[in-house]
Design a protein around this motif. Structure first.
Motif, PDB file in Angstrom:
ATOM      1  N   UNK A  45       0.832  -1.206   0.000  1.00  0.00           N
ATOM      2  CA  UNK A  45       0.000   0.000   0.000  1.00  0.00           C
ATOM      3  C   UNK A  45       0.864   1.252   0.000  1.00  0.00           C
ATOM      4  N   UNK A  46       1.937   1.237   0.777  1.00  0.00           N
ATOM      5  CA  UNK A  46       2.841   2.383   0.819  1.00  0.00           C
ATOM      6  C   UNK A  46       3.556   2.563  -0.514  1.00  0.00           C
ATOM      7  N   UNK A  47       3.974   1.471  -1.133  1.00  0.00           N
ATOM      8  CA  UNK A  47       4.685   1.572  -2.413  1.00  0.00           C
ATOM      9  C   UNK A  47       3.760   2.069  -3.522  1.00  0.00           C
ATOM     10  N   UNK A  48       2.527   1.591  -3.529  1.00  0.00           N
ATOM     11  CA  UNK A  48       1.574   2.080  -4.524  1.00  0.00           C
ATOM     12  C   UNK A  48       1.268   3.555  -4.296  1.00  0.00           C
ATOM     13  N   UNK A  49       1.222   3.979  -3.034  1.00  0.00           N
ATOM     14  CA  UNK A  49       0.990   5.397  -2.727  1.00  0.00           C
ATOM     15  C   UNK A  49       2.145   6.262  -3.229  1.00  0.00           C
ATOM     16  N   UNK A  50       3.372   5.765  -3.127  1.00  0.00           N
ATOM     17  CA  UNK A  50       4.520   6.517  -3.642  1.00  0.00           C
ATOM     18  C   UNK A  50       4.453   6.652  -5.154  1.00  0.00           C
ATOM     19  N   UNK A  51       4.039   5.597  -5.842  1.00  0.00           N
ATOM     20  CA  UNK A  51       3.870   5.675  -7.295  1.00  0.00           C
ATOM     21  C   UNK A  51       2.808   6.699  -7.656  1.00  0.00           C
ATOM     22  N   UNK A  52       1.679   6.659  -6.943  1.00  0.00           N
ATOM     23  CA  UNK A  52       0.635   7.644  -7.187  1.00  0.00           C
ATOM     24  C   UNK A  52       1.085   9.061  -6.897  1.00  0.00           C
ATOM     25  N   UNK A  53       1.910   9.232  -5.869  1.00  0.00           N
ATOM     26  CA  UNK A  53       2.419  10.559  -5.541  1.00  0.00           C
ATOM     27  C   UNK A  53       3.339  11.081  -6.642  1.00  0.00           C
ATOM     28  N   UNK A  54       4.160  10.222  -7.216  1.00  0.00           N
ATOM     29  CA  UNK A  54       5.018  10.639  -8.327  1.00  0.00           C
ATOM     30  C   UNK A  54       4.198  11.080  -9.527  1.00  0.00           C
ATOM     31  N   UNK A  55       3.170  10.322  -9.849  1.00  0.00           N
ATOM     32  CA  UNK A  55       2.311  10.696 -10.978  1.00  0.00           C
ATOM     33  C   UNK A  55       1.566  11.992 -10.674  1.00  0.00           C
ATOM     34  N   UNK A  56       1.129  12.176  -9.416  1.00  0.00           N
ATOM     35  CA  UNK A  56       0.445  13.413  -9.034  1.00  0.00           C
ATOM     36  C   UNK A  56       1.366  14.617  -9.153  1.00  0.00           C
ATOM     37  N   UNK A  57       2.622  14.472  -8.741  1.00  0.00           N
ATOM     38  CA  UNK A  57       3.583  15.566  -8.889  1.00  0.00           C
ATOM     39  C   UNK A  57       3.791  15.920 -10.348  1.00  0.00           C
ATOM     40  N   UNK A  58       3.846  14.924 -11.210  1.00  0.00           N
ATOM     41  CA  UNK A  58       4.027  15.183 -12.638  1.00  0.00           C
ATOM     42  C   UNK A  58       2.833  15.920 -13.217  1.00  0.00           C
ATOM     43  N   UNK A  59       1.623  15.535 -12.799  1.00  0.00           N
ATOM     44  CA  UNK A  59       0.426  16.180 -13.330  1.00  0.00           C
ATOM     45  C   UNK A  59       0.266  17.601 -12.816  1.00  0.00           C
TER      46      UNK A  59
END
Length: 305
Positions: A45-59
């Motif tokens: 769950x933490x690793x998936x959240x980090x991936x989502x955070x990276x995509x959110x920063x890019x957007x």
């Protein structure tokens, strides 16, 4: 094919200037180290959240689609293939999955004596170790967990570094690292020379891509029929191309060294250039506060069980 546009790995995006560009390089380095260290011993769950955070920063940074597609497209393909391959491969556990049935299994319990109530109260659970089974392809819970951990780790490590280099100039990286590593000068460690080498290496990446691109185009213009010349001559041609590439890169490095020597770059004490002026702003304070909050969440609920 233009390698400088199709493979912008390690290159700096000068335009447009996003809010990530305005952050202090030391703060961005702290976020980069967070993305590199936080996945260690973290749950899925933490690793998936980090991936989502990276995509959110890019957007939210509104990075152009051309850079986002070229940076993330190939990585998503590699991560997707790794996920599928890890799922369908053997999970490494020599387990035989059996369905939980009420019948013979419970009769064994009654034979030995059931002390905690009537066995008729026991109900089968919906848990199943095998998630998907189609022919010889079997996906288990363990293989799915391994695939999720591996792909999220791969995406986080590669894309966080790529995004950091995309929005941070090499001079800013050098200045930020120099200030952070300044205490090591007391131990006679040549921090300035090391960071200058790092800056030159980052600046040398476009030159390498340019040389590869020029040599590839020179081979294409000769219209070589690869099917007729055979494997042996094909290998000889590419060995000649590789030798020419090394010679051109060494020549470029020698030219850069001579240019630096002429301009007085003989020692850091004799010729010192202030690459970038660092200054913390209110946006950096918000980024630091969010970074502390992220680490608090990671250390609280992000451990792997």
């Amino acid at each position: 094919m233009d390698l400088l546009r199709s493979l912008p790995i390690g290159l700096y995006l000068e335009q447009p200037v996003t809010w990530l560009h305005h952050l202090d390089p030391r703060v961005k380095l702290g976020w980069l180290m967070t993305f590199l260290l936080a996945p260690i011993l973290a749950n899925n769950a933490c690793r998936i959240a980090l991936v989502g955070l990276l995509i959110l920063l890019t957007l939210t940074a509104r990075i152009p689609w051309r850079a986002w597609k070229q940076q993330m497209g190939w990585l998503l393909i590699v991560a997707g293939l790794a996920f599928v391959i890890t799922c369908i491969f053997d999970d490494g556990l020599a387990l035989t999955s059996q369905p939980r049935l009420v019948g013979a299994e419970l009769s064994d319990i009654t034979a030995t004596g059931y002390q905690f109530g009537d066995y008729r109260d026991i109900q089968p659970t919906p848990y199943d170790y095998v998630v998907l089974s189609v022919g010889r392809i079997t996906v288990t819970r363990h293989s799915l967990d391994l695939a999720t951990r591996f792909t999220t780790l791969l995406f986080t490590l590669v894309y966080s570094t790529s995004l950091y280099l995309l929005v941070t100039a090499p001079e800013e990286i050098t200045t930020g690292l120099e200030q952070l590593l300044d205490p090591l000068n007391r131990f006679k460690i040549p921090i300035t020379e090391i960071l200058l080498t790092l800056t030159l290496a980052l600046r040398f990446i476009p030159l390498v891509l340019e040389e590869v691109q020029n040599l590839t185009r020179s081979v294409r213009t000769r219209a070589i029929n690869w099917k007729k010349i055979g494997l042996k001559q094909t290998i000889q041609i590419w060995l000649v191309v590789a030798e020419r590439l090394i010679e051109n890169l060494l020549l470029r490095a020698e030219q850069i060294a001579l240019a630096m020597n002429v301009r007085g770059f003989t020692a850091p004490n004799e010729h010192r250039v202030q690459w970038h002026r660092l200054q913390l702003r209110w946006g950096d304070g918000v980024a630091i506060a969010l970074l502390i909050l992220l680490w608090w969440a990671r250390l609280s609920v992000g451990w792997m069980v």
